[in-house]
Design an enzyme around this catalytic site. Structure first.
Site, PDB file in Angstrom:
ATOM      1  N   GLU A 212       0.890  -1.174   0.000  1.00 48.62           N
ATOM      2  CA  GLU A 212       0.000   0.000   0.000  1.00 48.62           C
ATOM      3  C   GLU A 212       0.918   1.210   0.000  1.00 48.62           C
ATOM      4  O   GLU A 212       1.470   1.582   1.039  1.00 48.62           O
ATOM      5  CB  GLU A 212      -0.892  -0.017   1.251  1.00 48.62           C
ATOM      6  CG  GLU A 212      -1.866  -1.190   1.300  1.00 48.62           C
ATOM      7  CD  GLU A 212      -3.088  -0.979   0.409  1.00 48.62           C
ATOM      8  OE1 GLU A 212      -3.462   0.175   0.162  1.00 48.62           O
ATOM      9  OE2 GLU A 212      -3.658  -1.979  -0.042  1.00 48.62           O
ATOM     10  N   CYS A 246      -2.013   9.573   2.462  1.00 48.00           N
ATOM     11  CA  CYS A 246      -1.565   8.977   1.196  1.00 48.00           C
ATOM     12  C   CYS A 246      -2.473   9.362   0.041  1.00 48.00           C
ATOM     13  O   CYS A 246      -2.014   9.461  -1.090  1.00 48.00           O
ATOM     14  CB  CYS A 246      -1.479   7.470   1.328  1.00 48.00           C
ATOM     15  SG  CYS A 246      -3.040   6.712   1.829  1.00 48.00           S
TER      16      CYS A 246
END
Ligand code: NAD
Length: 463
Positions: A212, A246
């Site tokens: 991720e 993110c």
């Protein structure tokens, strides 16, 4: 190799091997219930740890670190029976007479490495999926958020037997020692640069990976955008956690026809949320002095190369207020690196094709945001670009939708997390085929005339 880490790994692996047959639905649900219970009891401790590590307002911690873990647990608990159920498959013509099924099996002993930006939920969220799928795990939180790391270690030690989950605290040397061990699966959340190191380490043992990662997520404000709606969502998406997210909008393209009105709406919305700029009590702090210095260097670099700042709301130590930056040029570092802070470069455009080309020339983003009421334009941009996820007339919210997989593509990530996708990331889909009345032995050697006649028949049916 650190001997204590090797011993810990051996204990987790032995625990996993011993448990393999009887870590069923009831045991997994019980583990999740224990985790939910301890998380609820530690709500105040979580808020305090995040205040110490990131100067986070309580509301932000509840919304972005505390509730997502509980939501992940509740969702997994509710759907686990269905996720675990073997899936029957239809026979094909060639396998008529056999029954097939796909059985999700735990991957085994897993390593979870977490970043600092949402240090509670990005450590425990993957652990929920890992346990739901029936695995054992070692978890390494980030060293940059030490209060949360210590809290995660305490919660895990209090909640789980030592052969099921363990936490190893420390920096990259600890992570490197862990990566040298033969884990079955590695779930890593962090930067693309370290993601490459993790994947190279996994190649040595052929551990499967979920990565991720991050990158530069663009946001487009089109000519028919609802400007108030865009200003609301972009202010939230960009400045929550001080942009250390993110999937925060990294840089913004705005149609020239609405640019001035949009910047005015955005400035007004930012002023309402964070009136006093860097001193605002609603703003999270930058994680470390070196990250704060990196962000001020990004602003200085842009100013030196000719940028204008329609909004610059100051810096006080490690707190940096929202910054909007115009007149950007491609040689500015702001347009080259993931910003990961409260700075938003704004570029006007008139030609949608040029924006699509610019997005496609970059690494594939983790998220792409489009604000526009014209559905055909939104569909066209979506169809002609690629990214891990897309948010239309919103930011960030897709992350919390547990029926949607969350993940990147290539440089922004490999594999997906959350809900059922998280369960599948930590499971191996094992194919099982059982002979019931297969006629295939009629075709086994010796290949005499009878077999050749049958093969002729089979060719007519299958060929
Ligand atoms: P990072 O890659 O620097 O660190 C992540 C973890 O890796 C930490 O636990 C760290 O100790 C460890 N690590 C650091 N160097 C290592 C090495 N050489 N070998 C092995 N492990 C090492 O990332 P970060 O600064 O903590 O987080 C920011 C990055 O994470 C951003 O790029 C952001 O976009 C990304 N991110 C992605 C997601 C997502 O869900 N896709 C979520 C949050 C953050």
């Amino acid at each position: 190799m650190d001997q204590s880490i090797a011993t810990l790994f051996a204990r987790i692996k032995a625990g996993n091997d011993a448990r393999r047959a009887d870590f069923g639905l009831a045991e997994r649900r019980a583990a999740l219930d224990r985790l939910a219970d301890v998380v609820r009891r530690n709500e105040a401790a979580i808020v305090t740890a995040l205040k110490a590590d990131l100067g986070r307002p309580e509301a932000e911690t509840i919304l972005t670190d505390y509730l997502p873990v509980l939501q992940e647990i509740t969702h997994a608990r509710r759907h686990l029976r269905r996720w675990m159920r073997p899936r029957r498959v239809w026979p094909t013509l060639a396998t008529f007479g056999a029954s097939g099924r796909v059985e999700p099996q735990p991957r085994g002993t897993c390593l979870i490495i977490a970043p600092w930006n949402f240090p509670f939920q990005l450590a425990l969220g993957p652990l929920v999926s890992c346990l739901a799928a029936g695995n054992a795990a070692i978890l390494k939180p980030s060293e940059l958020t030490p209060a949360t790391s210590a809290l995660v270690a305490r919660i895990v030690t209090e909640t789980f037997p030592p052969g099921l989950v363990a936490v190893v605290e420390g920096d990259k040397t600890v992570a490197e020692a862990l990566l040298a061990l033969p884990f079955d699966h590695i779930f890593f959340t962090g930067s693309p640069a370290v993601g490459r190191i993790v994947m190279a380490a996994a190649a040595k043992t052929l551990a499967s990976v979920t990565l991720e990662l991050g990158g530069k997520s663009p946001v487009i404000v089109g000519p028919d955008a609802d400007l108030k709606q865009a200003a609301d969502w972009i202010t939230f998406g960009k400045f929550v956690n001080a942009g250390q997210t993110c999937i925060a909008p990294d840089h913004l393209y705005v149609h020239a026809s609405v640019k001035d009105a949009f910047i005015a709406a955005l400035r007004a919305r930012i002023a309402r949320a964070y009136g006093s700029g860097a001193a605002s009590p609603h703003l999270t702090r930058i994680v470390s002095p070196s990250h704060a210095a990196r962000l001020s260097a990004l602003i200085a670099d842009a100013v030196e190369k000719g940028a204008l700042l329609p909004l610059a709301s100051g810096q006080e130590g490690q707190s940096i207020g929202p910054h909007l930056i115009e007149h950007t040029t491609p040689d500015m570092r702001l347009l080259q690196e993931e910003i990961f802070g409260p700075i938003l470069p704004i570029q006007p455009y008139t030609d949608t094709d040029a924006v699509i080309a610019a997005i496609n020339a970059q690494d594939k983003p983790l998220a792409l945001y489009i604000f526009d009421r014209d559905r055909s334009r939104v569909e066209e941009i979506t169809r002609r670009t690629t990214s891990g996820t897309v948010g239309i007339n919103l930011t960030l919210l897709h992350y919390t939708h547990l029926n949607l997989p969350f993940g990147g593509v290539n440089t922004s990530g490999i594999g997906a997390a959350h809900g059922e996708a998280g369960f599948r990331a930590f499971s191996h889909d094992r194919a099982v085929l059982r002979n019931r009345f297969l006629l295939l032995p009629l075709l086994f050697p010796p290949y005499g005339p009878r077999v050749m006649r049958l093969i002729g028949l089979v060719k007519r049916v299958l060929g």
